[in-house]
Design an enzyme around this catalytic site. Sequence first.
Site, PDB file in Angstrom:
ATOM      1  N   LYS A   8       0.827  -1.216   0.000  1.00 48.65           N
ATOM      2  CA  LYS A   8       0.000   0.000   0.000  1.00 48.65           C
ATOM      3  C   LYS A   8       0.867   1.275   0.000  1.00 48.65           C
ATOM      4  CE  LYS A   8      -3.915  -2.322   2.140  1.00 48.65           C
ATOM      5  NZ  LYS A   8      -5.040  -2.181   3.089  1.00 48.65           N
ATOM      6  N   TYR A  36     -12.424  -1.930  -3.975  1.00 49.26           N
ATOM      7  CA  TYR A  36     -12.924  -2.124  -2.612  1.00 49.26           C
ATOM      8  C   TYR A  36     -14.451  -1.954  -2.531  1.00 49.26           C
ATOM      9  CZ  TYR A  36      -8.282  -2.379  -0.403  1.00 49.26           C
ATOM     10  OH  TYR A  36      -7.036  -2.773   0.017  1.00 49.26           O
ATOM     11  N   ASN A  67      -2.292  -0.125   6.551  1.00 50.46           N
ATOM     12  CA  ASN A  67      -1.782  -1.368   7.152  1.00 50.46           C
ATOM     13  C   ASN A  67      -0.808  -2.149   6.248  1.00 50.46           C
ATOM     14  OD1 ASN A  67      -3.703  -2.247   5.376  1.00 50.46           O
ATOM     15  ND2 ASN A  67      -4.829  -3.514   6.819  1.00 50.46           N
ATOM     16  N   HIS A  93      -2.237  -5.583   1.478  1.00 46.94           N
ATOM     17  CA  HIS A  93      -3.542  -6.244   1.352  1.00 46.94           C
ATOM     18  C   HIS A  93      -3.291  -7.724   1.099  1.00 46.94           C
ATOM     19  CE1 HIS A  93      -7.584  -7.194  -0.074  1.00 46.94           C
ATOM     20  NE2 HIS A  93      -6.999  -7.808  -1.094  1.00 46.94           N
ATOM     21  N   GLU A 105      -9.619 -10.573  -7.627  1.00 46.45           N
ATOM     22  CA  GLU A 105      -8.675  -9.467  -7.427  1.00 46.45           C
ATOM     23  C   GLU A 105      -7.501  -9.551  -8.409  1.00 46.45           C
ATOM     24  OE1 GLU A 105      -9.838  -9.001  -2.703  1.00 46.45           O
ATOM     25  OE2 GLU A 105      -7.835  -9.702  -3.229  1.00 46.45           O
TER      26      GLU A 105
HETATM   27  P1  CMP Z   1      -7.378  -4.784   3.420  1.00 45.02           P
HETATM   28  O1  CMP Z   1      -6.887  -6.132   3.790  1.00 45.02           O
HETATM   29  O2  CMP Z   1      -6.780  -4.114   2.266  1.00 45.02           O
HETATM   30  O3  CMP Z   1      -8.966  -4.872   3.195  1.00 45.02           O
HETATM   31  C1  CMP Z   1      -9.856  -3.801   3.476  1.00 45.02           C
HETATM   32  C2  CMP Z   1      -9.178  -2.638   4.108  1.00 45.02           C
HETATM   33  O4  CMP Z   1     -10.013  -1.727   4.758  1.00 45.02           O
HETATM   34  C3  CMP Z   1      -8.269  -3.143   5.221  1.00 45.02           C
HETATM   35  O5  CMP Z   1      -7.174  -3.833   4.693  1.00 45.02           O
HETATM   36  C4  CMP Z   1      -7.944  -1.860   5.950  1.00 45.02           C
HETATM   37  O6  CMP Z   1      -6.879  -1.156   5.358  1.00 45.02           O
HETATM   38  C5  CMP Z   1      -9.228  -1.072   5.752  1.00 45.02           C
HETATM   39  N1  CMP Z   1      -9.974  -1.031   7.001  1.00 45.02           N
HETATM   40  C6  CMP Z   1     -10.573  -2.053   7.621  1.00 45.02           C
HETATM   41  N2  CMP Z   1     -11.146  -1.628   8.771  1.00 45.02           N
HETATM   42  C7  CMP Z   1     -10.877  -0.310   8.870  1.00 45.02           C
HETATM   43  C8  CMP Z   1     -11.208   0.677   9.822  1.00 45.02           C
HETATM   44  N3  CMP Z   1     -11.901   0.384  10.915  1.00 45.02           N
HETATM   45  N4  CMP Z   1     -10.751   1.936   9.609  1.00 45.02           N
HETATM   46  C9  CMP Z   1     -10.054   2.237   8.477  1.00 45.02           C
HETATM   47  N5  CMP Z   1      -9.728   1.315   7.525  1.00 45.02           N
HETATM   48  C10 CMP Z   1     -10.126   0.063   7.732  1.00 45.02           C
END
Ligand code: CMP
Length: 139
Positions: free
Chosen positions: A11, A51, A114, A117, A128
């Site tokens: 990311k 998403y 984070n 993904h 995906e």
């Molecule tokens: P990812 O695995 O990419 O899949 C969905 C994404 O949504 C997740 O990682 C996070 O980056 C984001 N996400 C999930 N929960 C939250 C939250 N409570 N606040 C902000 N972002 C979130």
Amino acid sequence: MAGNITFTMIKPTAYKNGHAGKIIDQILGAGFTFKAMKQVHLTAEQAGQFYAVHKARPFYGELVEFMSSGPIIAAVLEKDNAVEDYRTFIGATNPAEAAEGTIRKQFATSIGENAVHGSDSDENAWIEANFFFSNFEMV
Ligand code: CMP
């Protein structure tokens, strides 16, 4: 073979902070091989489409804005039991809950930013992968 691919993205924050090389090295060290990889800068529309399943969630706008804020690396990985093994390898979505040594524990800065993904099912892994790559680009 079903169950042997997963899809990942490094990311924007992890990319911008120069962690892509270390993350790729650890992915290889964990026994995954790359079927496809590319660097892209998503538009907000593309990030929103990717998403779309989270459209009703309160964090959707923030997620779309973040994922289109800078370059990412998208990749398709191959390994037996790829989806589950990769999710264990990267750690919990919230880095505060991620196990020691996982990618998110090392490189994530928040639940939204984070680091990486990882697909949550075999079906979504193919959806995906096909969002980013043609059959011709997956070897
Ligand atoms: P990812 O695995 O990419 O899949 C969905 C994404 O949504 C997740 O990682 C996070 O980056 C984001 N996400 C999930 N929960 C939250 C939250 N409570 N606040 C902000 N972002 C979130």
